[in-house]
Motif scaffolding. Structure first.
Motif, PDB file in Angstrom:
ATOM      1  N   CYS A 247      -5.362  15.746  -2.199  1.00 48.95           N
ATOM      2  CA  CYS A 247      -4.161  16.208  -1.485  1.00 48.95           C
ATOM      3  C   CYS A 247      -3.739  15.253  -0.364  1.00 48.95           C
ATOM      4  O   CYS A 247      -2.799  15.521   0.359  1.00 48.95           O
ATOM      5  N   SER A 248      -4.438  14.111  -0.221  1.00 44.68           N
ATOM      6  CA  SER A 248      -4.070  13.213   0.886  1.00 44.68           C
ATOM      7  C   SER A 248      -3.128  12.083   0.447  1.00 44.68           C
ATOM      8  O   SER A 248      -2.859  11.168   1.211  1.00 44.68           O
ATOM      9  N   HIS A 249      -2.640  12.169  -0.797  1.00 43.20           N
ATOM     10  CA  HIS A 249      -1.562  11.288  -1.289  1.00 43.20           C
ATOM     11  C   HIS A 249      -1.821   9.802  -1.020  1.00 43.20           C
ATOM     12  O   HIS A 249      -0.968   9.100  -0.488  1.00 43.20           O
ATOM     13  N   LYS A 250      -3.007   9.359  -1.405  1.00 42.44           N
ATOM     14  CA  LYS A 250      -3.371   7.955  -1.185  1.00 42.44           C
ATOM     15  C   LYS A 250      -2.466   7.029  -2.005  1.00 42.44           C
ATOM     16  O   LYS A 250      -2.167   7.310  -3.160  1.00 42.44           O
ATOM     17  N   ASN A 251      -2.074   5.916  -1.374  1.00 43.84           N
ATOM     18  CA  ASN A 251      -1.282   4.866  -2.024  1.00 43.84           C
ATOM     19  C   ASN A 251       0.082   5.340  -2.535  1.00 43.84           C
ATOM     20  O   ASN A 251       0.632   4.768  -3.464  1.00 43.84           O
ATOM     21  N   ILE A 252       0.607   6.410  -1.933  1.00 48.41           N
ATOM     22  CA  ILE A 252       1.977   6.840  -2.251  1.00 48.41           C
ATOM     23  C   ILE A 252       2.826   6.631  -1.000  1.00 48.41           C
ATOM     24  O   ILE A 252       2.517   7.176   0.059  1.00 48.41           O
ATOM     25  N   MET A 253       3.860   5.806  -1.110  1.00 44.19           N
ATOM     26  CA  MET A 253       4.739   5.523   0.024  1.00 44.19           C
ATOM     27  C   MET A 253       5.814   6.603   0.089  1.00 44.19           C
ATOM     28  O   MET A 253       6.613   6.740  -0.834  1.00 44.19           O
ATOM     29  N   ILE A 254       5.777   7.401   1.156  1.00 40.27           N
ATOM     30  CA  ILE A 254       6.707   8.518   1.303  1.00 40.27           C
ATOM     31  C   ILE A 254       7.517   8.317   2.580  1.00 40.27           C
ATOM     32  O   ILE A 254       6.966   8.339   3.676  1.00 40.27           O
ATOM     33  N   GLU A 255       8.804   8.091   2.430  1.00 40.18           N
ATOM     34  CA  GLU A 255       9.694   7.908   3.595  1.00 40.18           C
ATOM     35  C   GLU A 255       9.172   6.842   4.564  1.00 40.18           C
ATOM     36  O   GLU A 255       9.241   6.990   5.782  1.00 40.18           O
ATOM     37  N   GLY A 256       8.600   5.767   4.003  1.00 41.86           N
ATOM     38  CA  GLY A 256       8.122   4.665   4.849  1.00 41.86           C
ATOM     39  C   GLY A 256       6.733   4.861   5.427  1.00 41.86           C
ATOM     40  O   GLY A 256       6.273   4.082   6.262  1.00 41.86           O
ATOM     41  N   ILE A 257       6.044   5.933   4.967  1.00 40.38           N
ATOM     42  CA  ILE A 257       4.687   6.218   5.456  1.00 40.38           C
ATOM     43  C   ILE A 257       3.745   6.228   4.255  1.00 40.38           C
ATOM     44  O   ILE A 257       4.024   6.892   3.254  1.00 40.38           O
ATOM     45  N   CYS A 258       2.642   5.492   4.344  1.00 38.25           N
ATOM     46  CA  CYS A 258       1.717   5.442   3.204  1.00 38.25           C
ATOM     47  C   CYS A 258       0.266   5.457   3.681  1.00 38.25           C
ATOM     48  O   CYS A 258      -0.125   4.679   4.550  1.00 38.25           O
ATOM     49  N   HIS A 259      -0.506   6.354   3.088  1.00 38.14           N
ATOM     50  CA  HIS A 259      -1.962   6.385   3.326  1.00 38.14           C
ATOM     51  C   HIS A 259      -2.564   5.356   2.367  1.00 38.14           C
ATOM     52  O   HIS A 259      -2.913   5.672   1.243  1.00 38.14           O
ATOM     53  N   TYR A 260      -2.660   4.116   2.866  1.00 40.29           N
ATOM     54  CA  TYR A 260      -3.004   2.977   2.007  1.00 40.29           C
ATOM     55  C   TYR A 260      -4.520   2.767   2.020  1.00 40.29           C
ATOM     56  O   TYR A 260      -5.037   1.831   2.613  1.00 40.29           O
ATOM     57  N   GLN A 261      -5.227   3.665   1.340  1.00 40.78           N
ATOM     58  CA  GLN A 261      -6.691   3.596   1.393  1.00 40.78           C
ATOM     59  C   GLN A 261      -7.260   2.595   0.385  1.00 40.78           C
ATOM     60  O   GLN A 261      -8.270   1.966   0.631  1.00 40.78           O
ATOM     61  N   ASN A 262      -6.608   2.476  -0.764  1.00 43.53           N
ATOM     62  CA  ASN A 262      -7.153   1.606  -1.823  1.00 43.53           C
ATOM     63  C   ASN A 262      -6.330   0.321  -1.904  1.00 43.53           C
ATOM     64  O   ASN A 262      -5.326   0.256  -2.589  1.00 43.53           O
ATOM     65  N   GLN A 263      -6.824  -0.697  -1.193  1.00 43.20           N
ATOM     66  CA  GLN A 263      -6.027  -1.931  -1.079  1.00 43.20           C
ATOM     67  C   GLN A 263      -5.911  -2.714  -2.376  1.00 43.20           C
ATOM     68  O   GLN A 263      -5.037  -3.543  -2.520  1.00 43.20           O
ATOM     69  N   ASN A 264      -6.845  -2.450  -3.294  1.00 44.10           N
ATOM     70  CA  ASN A 264      -6.777  -3.212  -4.552  1.00 44.10           C
ATOM     71  C   ASN A 264      -5.986  -2.452  -5.616  1.00 44.10           C
ATOM     72  O   ASN A 264      -5.974  -2.817  -6.775  1.00 44.10           O
ATOM     73  N   GLN A 265      -5.331  -1.356  -5.194  1.00 48.03           N
ATOM     74  CA  GLN A 265      -4.479  -0.615  -6.144  1.00 48.03           C
ATOM     75  C   GLN A 265      -3.044  -0.650  -5.690  1.00 48.03           C
ATOM     76  O   GLN A 265      -2.762  -0.787  -4.500  1.00 48.03           O
ATOM     77  N   LYS A 266      -2.140  -0.502  -6.645  1.00 46.82           N
ATOM     78  CA  LYS A 266      -0.730  -0.612  -6.274  1.00 46.82           C
ATOM     79  C   LYS A 266      -0.261   0.628  -5.522  1.00 46.82           C
ATOM     80  O   LYS A 266      -0.886   1.684  -5.565  1.00 46.82           O
ATOM     81  N   ILE A 267       0.865   0.448  -4.827  1.00 46.96           N
ATOM     82  CA  ILE A 267       1.469   1.562  -4.090  1.00 46.96           C
ATOM     83  C   ILE A 267       2.600   2.129  -4.938  1.00 46.96           C
ATOM     84  O   ILE A 267       3.395   1.390  -5.517  1.00 46.96           O
ATOM     85  N   THR A 268       2.626   3.456  -5.063  1.00 45.07           N
ATOM     86  CA  THR A 268       3.739   4.130  -5.734  1.00 45.07           C
ATOM     87  C   THR A 268       4.753   4.502  -4.667  1.00 45.07           C
ATOM     88  O   THR A 268       4.425   5.190  -3.699  1.00 45.07           O
ATOM     89  N   VAL A 269       5.988   4.006  -4.822  1.00 44.23           N
ATOM     90  CA  VAL A 269       7.032   4.324  -3.834  1.00 44.23           C
ATOM     91  C   VAL A 269       7.858   5.465  -4.375  1.00 44.23           C
ATOM     92  O   VAL A 269       8.370   5.406  -5.496  1.00 44.23           O
ATOM     93  N   LEU A 270       7.963   6.548  -3.600  1.00 43.97           N
ATOM     94  CA  LEU A 270       8.732   7.707  -4.070  1.00 43.97           C
ATOM     95  C   LEU A 270      10.222   7.453  -3.867  1.00 43.97           C
ATOM     96  O   LEU A 270      10.628   6.960  -2.833  1.00 43.97           O
TER      97      LEU A 270
END
Length: 268
Positions: free
Chosen positions: A245-268
């Motif tokens: 439920c902590s939405h890792k690596n999902i960019m939401i309104e310019g805010i992203c819990h970027y915990q996994n640096q070797n994985q891509k970011i999903t931009v909503l």
């Protein structure tokens, strides 16, 4: 009636940024430095900065130089004792929150070291409230509502602890220290403790403690994720079967819990 829309920047300008995390080696200090550099445009807008850490035996000099090279006036706090996963987090949250309480800092933006912020976050429209948050929900949470998005929007309140704004002056305390100490002492006697405290004490989660604080103090609240974006997020959780439920690596309104640096970011 025309009402002027407040932007998040207005709130940021009167808030202290309080970031927490665990530092285990020099690499993690350099990673923190790279996040701070990435976030600099947004972080520069805050009134002040507080960083709180648990750490292994560590040369704190490099850590302090890394932070003060960007924010010479930053307040840097350490926990005397690291009580491990979950306990370390709530202890750090209390450390930052209590610092604000003790120093009459009205607004705290509580974040974690692995949050990245894009400049667009400054323009996010908001209304007046005492507490600004991002909802935390995973697949299990959606099942509870039979995947009814509208019910989730209307009824679910389970705030993320990685990024929120709170009017500290309108609260009594954040996390119940007596309860945390009591449960910590009890699990010392659990054979083969698995680290998942909530499996031993129902409702023991950082999110639940934050929710309790907001509700106990009758704070007015504002969801930072606009409804349209939130529905996209809910659809993504459902499609990808995301349980976390902590939405890792999902960019939401310019805010992203970027915990996994070797994985891509999903931009909503």
């Amino acid at each position: 009636v025309l009402c002027s829309v407040m932007k998040l920047k207005t709130l940021i300008n009167k808030s202290y940024y309080g970031s927490i995390g665990y530092i285990d080696n020099r690499d993690s200090i350099d990673t923190l430095g790279s996040y701070l550099l990435h976030n600099k445009l947004v972080l520069d807008e805050f009134e002040g900065h507080i960083f709180a850490f648990t750490h292994k035996d560590l040369d704190t000099e490099h850590l302090e130089e890394t932070i003060s090279s960007l924010y010479p006036n930053a307040i840097i706090l350490y926990l005397d004792k690291n009580r491990g996963h979950n306990f370390g987090t709530v202890d750090l949250d209390n450390l930052v929150f209590d610092y604000c309480k003790d120093n009459n800092i009205e607004w705290l933006c509580k974040a974690s070291n692995d949050i990245i912020l894009q400049p667009e976050v400054l323009e996010l429209p908001i209304d007046e409230a005492d507490f600004y948050y991002m909802g935390s929900i995973g697949l299990g949470g959606m099942v509870k509502y039979d995947f009814d998005n509208q019910r989730i929007i209307n009824e679910d309140f389970f705030p993320q602890t990685n990024f929120y704004f709170i009017n500290v002056s309108k609260t009594d305390y954040l996390n119940d220290k007596e309860y945390i100490d009591k449960t910590y002492n009890e699990i010392q006697n659990v054979p083969d403790y698995n680290g998942r405290i909530w499996e031993y004490f129902q409702g023991w989660t950082c999110e639940r403690f934050l929710k309790n604080c907001v509700e106990r103090n009758n704070l007015s609240k504002y969801h930072l994720i606009p409804q349209k974006t939130y529905i996209k997020l809910l659809e993504l959780i459902k499609q990808q079967q995301i349980h976390d439920c902590s939405h890792k690596n999902i960019m939401i309104e310019g805010i992203c819990h970027y915990q996994n640096q070797n994985q891509k970011i999903t931009v909503l």
